[in-house]
Design an enzyme around this catalytic site. Structure first.
Site, PDB file in Angstrom:
ATOM      1  N   GLY A  29       0.833  -1.197   0.000  1.00  0.00           N
ATOM      2  CA  GLY A  29       0.000   0.000   0.000  1.00  0.00           C
ATOM      3  C   GLY A  29       0.871   1.250   0.000  1.00  0.00           C
ATOM      4  O   GLY A  29       2.073   1.196  -0.293  1.00  0.00           O
ATOM      5  N   LYS A  50       0.535  -9.460  -0.178  1.00  0.00           N
ATOM      6  CA  LYS A  50      -0.262 -10.673   0.038  1.00  0.00           C
ATOM      7  C   LYS A  50      -1.161 -10.984  -1.156  1.00  0.00           C
ATOM      8  O   LYS A  50      -1.321 -12.130  -1.550  1.00  0.00           O
ATOM      9  CB  LYS A  50      -1.117 -10.425   1.285  1.00  0.00           C
ATOM     10  CG  LYS A  50      -1.938 -11.587   1.737  1.00  0.00           C
ATOM     11  CD  LYS A  50      -2.592 -11.190   3.060  1.00  0.00           C
ATOM     12  CE  LYS A  50      -3.582 -12.177   3.545  1.00  0.00           C
ATOM     13  NZ  LYS A  50      -4.229 -11.716   4.794  1.00  0.00           N
ATOM     14  N   ALA A  61      -9.038   3.363  -0.920  1.00  0.00           N
ATOM     15  CA  ALA A  61      -9.301   4.656  -0.263  1.00  0.00           C
ATOM     16  C   ALA A  61     -10.012   5.619  -1.201  1.00  0.00           C
ATOM     17  O   ALA A  61      -9.614   5.798  -2.350  1.00  0.00           O
ATOM     18  CB  ALA A  61      -7.990   5.264   0.218  1.00  0.00           C
ATOM     19  N   GLN A  62     -11.062   6.233  -0.693  1.00  0.00           N
ATOM     20  CA  GLN A  62     -11.851   7.139  -1.529  1.00  0.00           C
ATOM     21  C   GLN A  62     -11.499   8.594  -1.266  1.00  0.00           C
ATOM     22  O   GLN A  62     -11.167   9.347  -2.165  1.00  0.00           O
ATOM     23  CB  GLN A  62     -13.341   6.932  -1.232  1.00  0.00           C
ATOM     24  CG  GLN A  62     -13.872   5.572  -1.618  1.00  0.00           C
ATOM     25  CD  GLN A  62     -15.363   5.426  -1.306  1.00  0.00           C
ATOM     26  OE1 GLN A  62     -15.969   6.308  -0.696  1.00  0.00           O
ATOM     27  NE2 GLN A  62     -15.950   4.326  -1.709  1.00  0.00           N
ATOM     28  N   GLU A 128     -13.939  17.111   4.993  1.00  0.00           N
ATOM     29  CA  GLU A 128     -14.389  15.854   5.618  1.00  0.00           C
ATOM     30  C   GLU A 128     -14.560  16.078   7.115  1.00  0.00           C
ATOM     31  O   GLU A 128     -14.212  17.148   7.638  1.00  0.00           O
ATOM     32  CB  GLU A 128     -13.390  14.718   5.327  1.00  0.00           C
ATOM     33  CG  GLU A 128     -13.452  14.253   3.875  1.00  0.00           C
ATOM     34  CD  GLU A 128     -12.491  13.137   3.544  1.00  0.00           C
ATOM     35  OE1 GLU A 128     -12.032  12.431   4.461  1.00  0.00           O
ATOM     36  OE2 GLU A 128     -12.189  12.984   2.351  1.00  0.00           O
ATOM     37  N   ASP A 223      -2.262  -9.673   9.695  1.00  0.00           N
ATOM     38  CA  ASP A 223      -1.086 -10.557   9.700  1.00  0.00           C
ATOM     39  C   ASP A 223       0.172  -9.833  10.191  1.00  0.00           C
ATOM     40  O   ASP A 223       0.970 -10.395  10.951  1.00  0.00           O
ATOM     41  CB  ASP A 223      -0.824 -11.114   8.290  1.00  0.00           C
ATOM     42  CG  ASP A 223      -2.075 -11.706   7.663  1.00  0.00           C
ATOM     43  OD1 ASP A 223      -2.794 -12.432   8.357  1.00  0.00           O
ATOM     44  OD2 ASP A 223      -2.330 -11.413   6.488  1.00  0.00           O
ATOM     45  N   HIS A 244     -16.157   3.465  10.419  1.00  0.00           N
ATOM     46  CA  HIS A 244     -16.616   4.533   9.528  1.00  0.00           C
ATOM     47  C   HIS A 244     -18.134   4.583   9.624  1.00  0.00           C
ATOM     48  O   HIS A 244     -18.797   3.544   9.553  1.00  0.00           O
ATOM     49  CB  HIS A 244     -16.180   4.250   8.087  1.00  0.00           C
ATOM     50  CG  HIS A 244     -16.270   5.456   7.203  1.00  0.00           C
ATOM     51  ND1 HIS A 244     -17.476   5.997   6.814  1.00  0.00           N
ATOM     52  CD2 HIS A 244     -15.313   6.232   6.648  1.00  0.00           C
ATOM     53  CE1 HIS A 244     -17.244   7.052   6.053  1.00  0.00           C
ATOM     54  NE2 HIS A 244     -15.936   7.221   5.936  1.00  0.00           N
ATOM     55  N   ARG A 290     -15.260  11.475  13.450  1.00  0.00           N
ATOM     56  CA  ARG A 290     -15.872  10.199  13.075  1.00  0.00           C
ATOM     57  C   ARG A 290     -16.384   9.385  14.264  1.00  0.00           C
ATOM     58  O   ARG A 290     -17.408   8.707  14.162  1.00  0.00           O
ATOM     59  CB  ARG A 290     -14.823   9.413  12.304  1.00  0.00           C
ATOM     60  CG  ARG A 290     -15.344   8.320  11.489  1.00  0.00           C
ATOM     61  CD  ARG A 290     -14.251   7.769  10.606  1.00  0.00           C
ATOM     62  NE  ARG A 290     -13.983   8.595   9.444  1.00  0.00           N
ATOM     63  CZ  ARG A 290     -12.967   8.373   8.604  1.00  0.00           C
ATOM     64  NH1 ARG A 290     -12.154   7.372   8.821  1.00  0.00           N
ATOM     65  NH2 ARG A 290     -12.785   9.150   7.559  1.00  0.00           N
ATOM     66  N   HIS A 351     -13.170   0.122  10.076  1.00  0.00           N
ATOM     67  CA  HIS A 351     -12.528   0.845   8.973  1.00  0.00           C
ATOM     68  C   HIS A 351     -11.020   0.985   9.148  1.00  0.00           C
ATOM     69  O   HIS A 351     -10.279   0.909   8.185  1.00  0.00           O
ATOM     70  CB  HIS A 351     -13.187   2.225   8.883  1.00  0.00           C
ATOM     71  CG  HIS A 351     -12.722   3.075   7.756  1.00  0.00           C
ATOM     72  ND1 HIS A 351     -12.891   2.700   6.437  1.00  0.00           N
ATOM     73  CD2 HIS A 351     -12.095   4.296   7.728  1.00  0.00           C
ATOM     74  CE1 HIS A 351     -12.397   3.666   5.646  1.00  0.00           C
ATOM     75  NE2 HIS A 351     -11.895   4.629   6.412  1.00  0.00           N
ATOM     76  N   GLU A 375      -0.948   1.787   8.388  1.00  0.00           N
ATOM     77  CA  GLU A 375      -1.937   1.381   9.398  1.00  0.00           C
ATOM     78  C   GLU A 375      -1.371   0.423  10.437  1.00  0.00           C
ATOM     79  O   GLU A 375      -1.808   0.413  11.590  1.00  0.00           O
ATOM     80  CB  GLU A 375      -3.156   0.762   8.702  1.00  0.00           C
ATOM     81  CG  GLU A 375      -4.308   0.499   9.666  1.00  0.00           C
ATOM     82  CD  GLU A 375      -5.583   0.072   8.965  1.00  0.00           C
ATOM     83  OE1 GLU A 375      -5.653   0.134   7.720  1.00  0.00           O
ATOM     84  OE2 GLU A 375      -6.527  -0.321   9.685  1.00  0.00           O
ATOM     85  N   ARG A 386      -8.920   8.884  14.734  1.00  0.00           N
ATOM     86  CA  ARG A 386      -8.182   9.457  13.601  1.00  0.00           C
ATOM     87  C   ARG A 386      -9.019  10.484  12.850  1.00  0.00           C
ATOM     88  O   ARG A 386     -10.199  10.261  12.558  1.00  0.00           O
ATOM     89  CB  ARG A 386      -7.773   8.335  12.643  1.00  0.00           C
ATOM     90  CG  ARG A 386      -7.080   8.809  11.392  1.00  0.00           C
ATOM     91  CD  ARG A 386      -6.592   7.668  10.551  1.00  0.00           C
ATOM     92  NE  ARG A 386      -7.656   6.872   9.991  1.00  0.00           N
ATOM     93  CZ  ARG A 386      -8.344   7.174   8.894  1.00  0.00           C
ATOM     94  NH1 ARG A 386      -8.088   8.307   8.238  1.00  0.00           N
ATOM     95  NH2 ARG A 386      -9.274   6.365   8.440  1.00  0.00           N
ATOM     96  N   SER A 391      -4.793   9.324   7.172  1.00  0.00           N
ATOM     97  CA  SER A 391      -4.089   8.032   7.162  1.00  0.00           C
ATOM     98  C   SER A 391      -3.185   7.870   5.942  1.00  0.00           C
ATOM     99  O   SER A 391      -2.030   7.452   6.078  1.00  0.00           O
ATOM    100  CB  SER A 391      -5.078   6.873   7.243  1.00  0.00           C
ATOM    101  OG  SER A 391      -6.060   7.000   6.259  1.00  0.00           O
ATOM    102  N   LEU A 392      -3.672   8.221   4.742  1.00  0.00           N
ATOM    103  CA  LEU A 392      -2.756   8.169   3.590  1.00  0.00           C
ATOM    104  C   LEU A 392      -1.592   9.130   3.864  1.00  0.00           C
ATOM    105  O   LEU A 392      -0.436   8.834   3.542  1.00  0.00           O
ATOM    106  CB  LEU A 392      -3.471   8.567   2.293  1.00  0.00           C
ATOM    107  CG  LEU A 392      -4.557   7.626   1.753  1.00  0.00           C
ATOM    108  CD1 LEU A 392      -5.108   8.162   0.429  1.00  0.00           C
ATOM    109  CD2 LEU A 392      -4.042   6.213   1.568  1.00  0.00           C
TER     110      LEU A 392
HETATM  111  C1  SIN Z   1     -13.607   8.463   3.480  1.00  0.00           C
HETATM  112  O1  SIN Z   1     -13.453   8.667   2.284  1.00  0.00           O
HETATM  113  O2  SIN Z   1     -14.620   8.780   4.093  1.00  0.00           O
HETATM  114  C2  SIN Z   1     -12.528   7.758   4.252  1.00  0.00           C
HETATM  115  C3  SIN Z   1     -11.433   8.676   4.533  1.00  0.00           C
HETATM  116  C4  SIN Z   1     -10.579   8.155   5.666  1.00  0.00           C
HETATM  117  O3  SIN Z   1     -10.780   7.040   6.146  1.00  0.00           O
HETATM  118  O4  SIN Z   1      -9.727   8.917   6.115  1.00  0.00           O
END
Ligand code: SIN
Length: 512
Positions: A29, A50, A61-62, A128, A223, A244, A290, A351, A375, A386, A391-392
Site C-alpha cells: 500500500g 499478500k 481509499a476514496q 471531511e 497478519d 466509519h 468520526r 474501517h 496502518e 483518527r 491516514s494516507l
Molecule cells: C472516506 O473517504 O470517508 C474515508 C477517509 C478516511 O478514512 O480517512
C-alpha cells in the site's frame, strides 16, 4: 495472560531458498511503496504483497489526503483539528511532523504524476469530518487508486525494486534481538522462502476482517500485527478500532464505503423519521469527528430498531454527484439507489486500526532492524480517534522518514547474516481447517467489541477467545488458516486493550 507464540511453521533456514536484499518491504500500500521508492536509488528493495496491489486498503481509499494547502489554512490549524479529533491522546510531536511535512508529501505525489483534481490549475480541496476548513486533496472518489497507480508505476519501472505479489508472509525472522528478514509462503508453488535484509519495513496494513462488517479488503486480517507480536515487538492502542459511520448497508464484504466527502459536499444523515440527528449533537453536525458520528448512528439505529440510518443527498445539485463521486454514484445505482432521488441506507463498519506497532518519529519499532509504517504502525498521530484523510498522509510522511533514515544508515550490499538453522516447535499436530472459526470470530467481535461496548460484552468476547486459544498452537498448511490464527491472536489483544481501558475515550466507547 498469553501463551508465547511460536513461528507459524517449523523450518530449517539451511534448507530453504534464501533471497537477499538491502531493504525488505512487507506490504504494497501507500506506506510500503513510499518507503520503497524513497530508498531505491541507492538500496536494493524487495516488496512483498499478500494479494495484488489492487487488493490493498490504499487502493480502496476514496476520500483523500489531508494537507494544509489552502489560503485560509496552516499547519497550525491542521495540527489543532488533528489534536481535537484525537480526544487528547495524540502525540503532539508526531502530529507536528505529520502536518509540517504534508505539503512535501503531496508534492512528491504530484511529481510522480498523481492525477489529483484541480480547478483553474490549483488543487481542489474537499472537506471531511473533523476538519474546520477544506483541506483534502483528492482524485474524484478514487484517490487511493490514483495514488497507487503513480507509486506502483514508479516501483515497476525501477531497476532496484523487485515487487512480488500474491505471497503470504508467515513470520518475521529474528536472531540476536534483531529482525533479519521474513519467512514467506508462495501459494502458487507451495514453497517456503526466506528473505534476508538489513532492514525490514512492515507496512502490512490493518485488520478490519476480524469484524463481520468492514470497509477493508479481504486481505486485511492483521497478519503484520500478529507476526510482530509473535516476535515480541511492542504494540499499543489496539482497543482503538475506528468505525466509519457511512458504509452502504448491504451484505457485501467488504462493505462499500460512502466517503465522508459526500457529507463534506453537504449530504445529511437522517433517521427512520427523516430527522437530521447530528444537528444539535455537535457544532459540526454531520461533519463532526468520526467517533462521534458513528456512536450517534448506532444510538439512532438502536432507538429505531433498525440496522441502518440514511444518507440524504437529494438536495445536492444532481449534476455534481456523478461527476464528483463517479464510483460511489455508479455503485449505489448498481445496487438500486439513486443518490439524487433516494435515501441511501448506511451503517457503521470497521474501517481503521488506530493502534499498532509502536514506532518513533523515524518508524523505528522496539526491535532493531524492524521499521513500521501506515496502518500497522502506531506513530501517535491519531490519538484515540483518527481525523479523516490523515491516514494516507501518515503513510506518506512517515515512510519518507523511514526511507531517509535508511539512506543514511545502510550501505548497499552491507552484511546480511542469519544462522537460525532448524526452528522446530514441540511437534504439535496439524489442526483441522479453521474456516468454521473465522465467521464466529467476526460475529463475536462485531457483537461485543463494536462501536459501543459494554464491560460484560468485552468479558464474553475475552472468554470466547480464551476458549479458542489452543487453536493457535497447532500447525496449519494454508494461508486461510494462518490468517485465522493471526485474527484470533489480534482479537485477543484488542479485547485485552479494551478491557484494560475502563473509561470511554475517542473510538473506544463503553456504555453503562
Ligand atoms: C472516506 O473517504 O470517508 C474515508 C477517509 C478516511 O478514512 O480517512
Amino acid at each position: 495472560m498469553y501463551m508465547s507464540f511460536p513461528y507459524l511453521i517449523d523450518f530449517d533456514l539451511k534448507k530453504l531458498p534464501v533471497h537477499k536484499t538491502d531493504v525488505l518491504v512487507i506490504g504494497g500500500g501507500v506506506a510500503g511503496l513510499t518507503a520503497a521508492v524513497t530508498v531505491a536509488d541507492k538500496l536494493s528493495v524487495q516488496v512483498l504483497t499478500k494479494g495484488s496491489i489492487k487488493q490493498t486498503s490504499t487502493w480502496y481509499a476514496q476520500g483523500g489526503i489531508a494537507a494544509p494547502l489552502a489560503a485560509d489554512d496552516s499547519p497550525e490549524l491542521h495540527f489543532k483539528d488533528t489534536i481535537a479529533a484525537g480526544a487528547g491522546l495524540c502525540d503532539p510531536e508526531a502530529v507536528k511532523v505529520l502536518v509540517g511535512e504534508a505539503a512535501a508529501a503531496v508534492s512528491m505525489l504530484l511529481d510522480l504524476g498523481t492525477g489529483f483534481d484541480k480547478r483553474d490549475g490549483s488543487l481542489r480541496l474537499g472537506r471531511e469530518g473533523g476538519h474546520t476548513v477544506s483541506r483534502v486533496v483528492h482524485a474524484g472518489d478514487a484517490t487511493g487508486s490514483a495514488v497507487m497507480a503513480s507509486l506502483a508505476g514508479t516501483v515497476r519501472d525501477h531497476n532496484n525494486i523487485r515487487l512480488t505479489e500474491n505471497v503470504f508472509v508467515l513470520d518475521l525472522l529474528k536472531q540476536d534481538e534483531r529482525c533479519r528478514g521474513a519467512l514467506v509462503f508462495d501459494g502458487a508453488t507451495g514453497s517456503v522462502n526466506a528473505y534476508v535484509a538489513q532492514a525490514v519495513v512492515l507496512a502490512a496494513g490493518g485488520m478490519g476482517q476480524i469484524y463481520e462488517g468492514t470497509t477493508n479488503p479481504p486481505a486485511a486480517t492483521g497478519d503484520g500485527l500478529a507476526m510482530a507480536y509473535r516476535r515480541g515487538v511492542k504494540l499499543a492502542g489496539l482497543e482503538f478500532v475506528q468505525f466509519h459511520p457511512t458504509a452502504l448497508a448491504t451484505d457485501e464484504n467488504p462493505r462499500f464505503l460512502i466517503s465522508e466527502a459526500v457529507r463534506g459536499e453537504g449530504a445529511y444523515l437522517v433517521n427512520e423519521k427523516g430527522v437530521r440527528f447530528m444537528v444539535g449533537r455537535h457544532p459540526l453536525a454531520e461533519l463532526a469527528p468520526r467517533d462521534i458520528v458513528s456512536q450517534a448512528v448506532v444510538k439512532e439505529m438502536r432507538a429505531s430498531r433498525s440496522d441502518h440510518v440514511y444518507l440524504d443527498a437529494r438536495h445536492l445539485p444532481p449534476e455534481m454527484l456523478p461527476t464528483r463521486f463517479p464510483a460511489i454514484w455508479a455503485h449505489c445505482l448498481a445496487v438500486g439507489f439513486n443518490l439524487s432521488t433516494d435515501l441511501v441506507p448506511v451503517t457503521p463498519a470497521a474501517h481503521y486500526l488506530i493502534g499498532g506497532v509502536v514506532v518513533d518519529l523515524y518508524g523505528r519499532s522496539s526491535l532493531a532492524g524492524l521499521y513500521a509504517g501506515g496502518e500497522v504502525a502506531s506513530t501517535g498521530v491519531h490519538g484515540a480517534n483518527r481525523l479523516a484523510s490523515n491516514s494516507l498522509l501518515e503513510g506518506l510522511v512517515f515512510s519518507r522518514r523511514i526511507g531517509a533514515l535508511l539512506l543514511k544508515t545502510i550501505e548497499p550490499g552491507g552484511a546480511l547474516e542469519i544462522d537460525l538453522g532448524l526452528v522446530q516447535e514441540t511437534g504439535r499436530p496439524k489442526g483441522k481447517s479453521l474456516a468454521y472459526v473465522r465467521e464466529k470470530l467476526q460475529k463475536t467481535m462485531t457483537a461485543k467489541v463494536g462501536v459501543i461496548r459494554t464491560a460484560e460484552g468485552l468479558r464474553e468476547a475475552a472468554e470466547y477467545l480464551a476458549d479458542r486459544r489452543y487453536l493457535q498452537g497447532y500447525r496449519y498448511g494454508k494461508a486461510a488458516d494462518w490468517e485465522v490464527v493471526n485474527m484470533l491472536a489480534l482479537a485477543e489483544l484488542i479485547v485485552a486493550g479494551a478491557l484494560s481501558r475502563r473509561q470511554s475515550l475517542g473510538v473506544h466507547m463503553v456504555a453503562g
